[in-house]
Scaffold this motif. Structure first.
Motif, mmCIF file in Angstrom:
data_model
loop_
_atom_site.group_PDB
_atom_site.id
_atom_site.type_symbol
_atom_site.label_atom_id
_atom_site.label_comp_id
_atom_site.label_asym_id
_atom_site.label_seq_id
_atom_site.Cartn_x
_atom_site.Cartn_y
_atom_site.Cartn_z
ATOM 1 N N GLY A 54 -8.940 3.064 51.391
ATOM 2 C CA GLY A 54 -9.209 2.841 52.781
ATOM 3 C C GLY A 54 -8.306 1.173 52.693
ATOM 4 N N GLU A 55 -7.941 0.270 53.073
ATOM 5 C CA GLU A 55 -7.116 -0.808 53.549
ATOM 6 C C GLU A 55 -7.145 -1.400 52.417
ATOM 7 N N HIS A 56 -8.335 -1.977 51.527
ATOM 8 C CA HIS A 56 -8.654 -3.248 50.435
ATOM 9 C C HIS A 56 -9.044 -1.786 49.228
ATOM 10 N N LYS A 57 -7.911 -1.062 48.951
ATOM 11 C CA LYS A 57 -7.974 0.083 47.777
ATOM 12 C C LYS A 57 -7.047 -1.480 47.305
ATOM 13 N N GLY A 58 -8.338 -1.446 45.223
ATOM 14 C CA GLY A 58 -7.904 -1.869 44.771
ATOM 15 C C GLY A 58 -7.892 -2.902 44.051
ATOM 16 N N LYS A 59 -9.434 -4.372 45.616
ATOM 17 C CA LYS A 59 -9.852 -5.195 45.486
ATOM 18 C C LYS A 59 -10.875 -5.211 44.860
ATOM 19 N N ARG A 60 -10.884 -5.931 43.913
ATOM 20 C CA ARG A 60 -12.288 -6.468 42.784
ATOM 21 C C ARG A 60 -13.255 -7.191 43.779
ATOM 22 N N ILE A 61 -14.285 -6.774 44.347
ATOM 23 C CA ILE A 61 -15.151 -7.525 45.394
ATOM 24 C C ILE A 61 -16.272 -7.806 44.407
ATOM 25 N N GLY A 62 -16.482 -7.546 43.482
ATOM 26 C CA GLY A 62 -18.120 -8.913 43.412
ATOM 27 C C GLY A 62 -18.181 -7.986 41.451
ATOM 28 N N GLN A 63 -19.062 -9.384 42.065
ATOM 29 C CA GLN A 63 -19.549 -9.086 39.687
ATOM 30 C C GLN A 63 -21.006 -9.296 39.975
ATOM 31 N N MET A 64 -22.067 -7.860 39.285
ATOM 32 C CA MET A 64 -23.728 -8.642 40.029
ATOM 33 C C MET A 64 -23.542 -8.575 37.764
ATOM 34 N N SER A 65 -24.934 -9.074 37.948
ATOM 35 C CA SER A 65 -26.199 -8.538 36.357
ATOM 36 C C SER A 65 -27.278 -8.567 36.923
ATOM 37 N N GLY A 66 -27.622 -7.851 35.393
ATOM 38 C CA GLY A 66 -28.446 -7.564 35.871
ATOM 39 C C GLY A 66 -28.696 -6.112 34.965
ATOM 40 N N SER A 67 -30.089 -5.498 34.948
ATOM 41 C CA SER A 67 -30.349 -4.385 34.832
ATOM 42 C C SER A 67 -31.656 -2.923 35.236
ATOM 43 N N GLY A 68 -32.248 -2.288 34.734
ATOM 44 C CA GLY A 68 -33.101 -1.120 35.708
ATOM 45 C C GLY A 68 -32.508 -1.196 37.132
ATOM 46 N N SER A 69 -33.923 -1.491 38.055
ATOM 47 C CA SER A 69 -32.894 -1.191 39.477
ATOM 48 C C SER A 69 -32.710 -3.244 40.422
ATOM 49 N N SER A 70 -32.646 -3.876 39.724
ATOM 50 C CA SER A 70 -32.113 -5.330 40.190
ATOM 51 C C SER A 70 -31.270 -6.094 39.862
ATOM 52 N N TYR A 71 -30.341 -6.411 40.803
ATOM 53 C CA TYR A 71 -29.287 -6.852 40.269
ATOM 54 C C TYR A 71 -28.775 -8.568 40.774
ATOM 55 N N ALA A 72 -28.246 -9.050 40.555
ATOM 56 C CA ALA A 72 -27.712 -10.518 41.187
ATOM 57 C C ALA A 72 -26.285 -10.925 40.858
ATOM 58 N N GLY A 73 -25.729 -11.158 42.223
ATOM 59 C CA GLY A 73 -24.645 -12.078 41.897
ATOM 60 C C GLY A 73 -23.745 -12.344 42.762
#
Length: 114
Positions: A54-73
């Protein structure tokens, strides 16, 4: 078979399991709510999200940490550049993302594993 031999055999078997089977449930390609494909992959001790199509191809949009089924960032809306604190919950092939501004104005969307 001695206890030592049994433990050694178990250790060899465990070492032969591919590392990919230990990947976090969040890792993979996801169809976003707007129809693009986003890739979530390990980056250091966190997980980074990059738009693949899409239009924003190549953009890094997020960073999260966590494990199992739950993440936050943090996740950035590529359309307006605003960054939000948020959470992500994996449930099988669904990923529910919730982002908040000022911790009170929150929005959620669901992505589907590809």
């Amino acid at each position: 078979m001695s206890t030592f031999t049994a433990l050694a055999a178990a250790a060899i078997f465990a070492a032969s399991i591919p590392a990919a089977s230990a990947a976090a449930p969040i890792v993979g390609n996801w169809r976003t709510a707007s129809g693009e494909t986003a890739k979530i992959s390990a980056c250091g001790k966190a997980y980074c999200t990059t738009i693949l199509t899409g239009e924003h191809k190549g953009k890094r949009i997020g960073q999260m940490s966590g494990s199992g089924s739950s993440y936050a960032g943090r996740i950035t809306d590529p359309a307006n550049g605003r960054t939000y604190e948020g959470t992500a919950e994996v449930d099988g092939n669904s990923l529910k993302l919730t982002g908040c501004a000022l911790k009170i104005f929150c929005r959620s969307q669901s992505w589907t594993r590809q």
